[in-house]
Design a protein around this motif. Structure first.
Motif: not given
Length: 334
Positions: A182-185, A210-213, A217-218, A237-243
């Motif tokens: 659950e990465l966020l860039f 792996l699919p990338l939502d 990407i922000v 807004e419901g987006l989960t991310f752990d990194t």
């Protein structure tokens, strides 16, 4: 007394005086000493214009950056100016801000000052639309152009940069391999560097099949408190991310503030990776894992390439350096 007076008193040309002042070896020792004695007797200090007479050089390099208050830019200016001074060159700094028209205008102004070359600091000078890079190519027809942290293939343009794409791909892949899916860039600008970092992030997911939502990407150009609020908003807004992998350390510190606001344990529940290895990374608790983009080496390499060009020697149009991941307290898997 000026350079004309010195040349008249010594009975030599202005060009000969200029050669002596710039340490050129093509002057006899007798003439050199005569000129130096006149300079010493009259306590003469040459200005930039006088140094340029007769040698077609002002011994001055123009520096352009977007914002000298930014830690990356201020460090780059320091390293570049230090290296230029060691090579007996002065520097003129202009800060352009983000506006394209201002960048083009400031570059023209530097050229009008008859600088020997221009160093563009930062990848924001390189536009995605090729035609908008025409102003750089036209400037390179007059003087050498050095680009730090960006790349443009053109005559008389020399680039020194870090492989942003490769190192972000490595960092993201390491996260995925350790179960952090659950990465966020988080990145600041759609610049040359920003686009390369984004490509590296995407490559890591593609390599892992792996699919990338796209929500992961922000693109966000905010302060540390604003970054914290942005991430809180995404979570609400419901987006989960752990990194979070951030495009610079300031954004990463904003992510750290977010994690603390959410009472996450760092790094077991939430990991953060910054970029640039700035002083911010060791001023927080826990200290920030950050990517060292070898800025000092990049700057020294840029000046070394420029000195070769000014000396009539060949230099590579592109020098790509590898970055390192410096693990501190916000990750535990490198």
């Amino acid at each position: 007394m000026n350079i004309y007076d010195i040349s008249k008193k010594a009975g030599v040309s202005i060009a000969t005086v200029s050669r002596v002042m710039n340490g050129n070896a093509r002057v006899s020792e007798k003439t050199r000493q005569k000129i130096l004695d006149i300079i010493a007797e009259n306590d003469y200090t040459p200005n930039a214009f006088a140094r340029g007479l007769g040698l077609n050089t002002m011994q001055t390099i123009g520096l352009l950056c977007a914002d000298s208050s930014d830690q990356f830019f201020s460090r780059a200016v320091y390293y570049l100016e230090r290296a230029l001074r060691a090579n007996h060159y002065d520097a003129i700094l202009s800060c352009t801000g983000p506006d394209y028209d201002t960048r083009t205008e400031y570059l023209k102004r530097l050229l009008a000052k008859k600088v020997d070359a221009v160093i563009l600091i930062g990848s924001s000078f390189i536009e995605a639309v090729p035609e908008r890079n025409r102003y750089i190519i036209e400037a390179a027809a007059e003087v050498p152009i050095i680009i730090l942290n960006g790349y443009l293939k053109a005559p008389n343009v020399y680039c020194s940069l870090c492989d942003d794409q490769e190192i972000i791909q490595q960092a993201a892949s390491a996260c995925l391999e350790h179960g952090r899916q659950e990465l966020l860039f988080l990145y600041r600008a759609d610049s040359y560097s920003g686009r390369r970092k984004l490509e590296g992030f995407k490559e890591a997911f593609a390599a892992a099949s792996l699919p990338l939502d796209s929500r992961r990407i922000v693109l966000f150009n905010g302060s540390i408190p604003e970054t914290k609020e942005k991430l809180l908003s995404l979570a609400s807004e419901g987006l989960t991310f752990d990194t979070v992998i951030a495009g610079d350390d300031e954004l990463a510190i904003g992510a750290l503030k977010y994690a603390k606001a959410m009472n996450f344990d760092i790094p077991s529940q939430f990991a953060i990776i910054g970029y640039n290895n700035s002083q911010l990374g060791i001023c927080c608790e826990p200290e920030l894992t950050s990517i060292d983009n070898q800025l000092e080496f990049c700057c020294n390499n840029a000046v070394a390439a420029l000195m070769s060009v000014l000396d009539g020697k060949p230099a590579p149009g592109k020098t790509m350096l590898s970055a390192n991941i410096l693990q501190r307290g916000t990750t535990d898997f490198f």
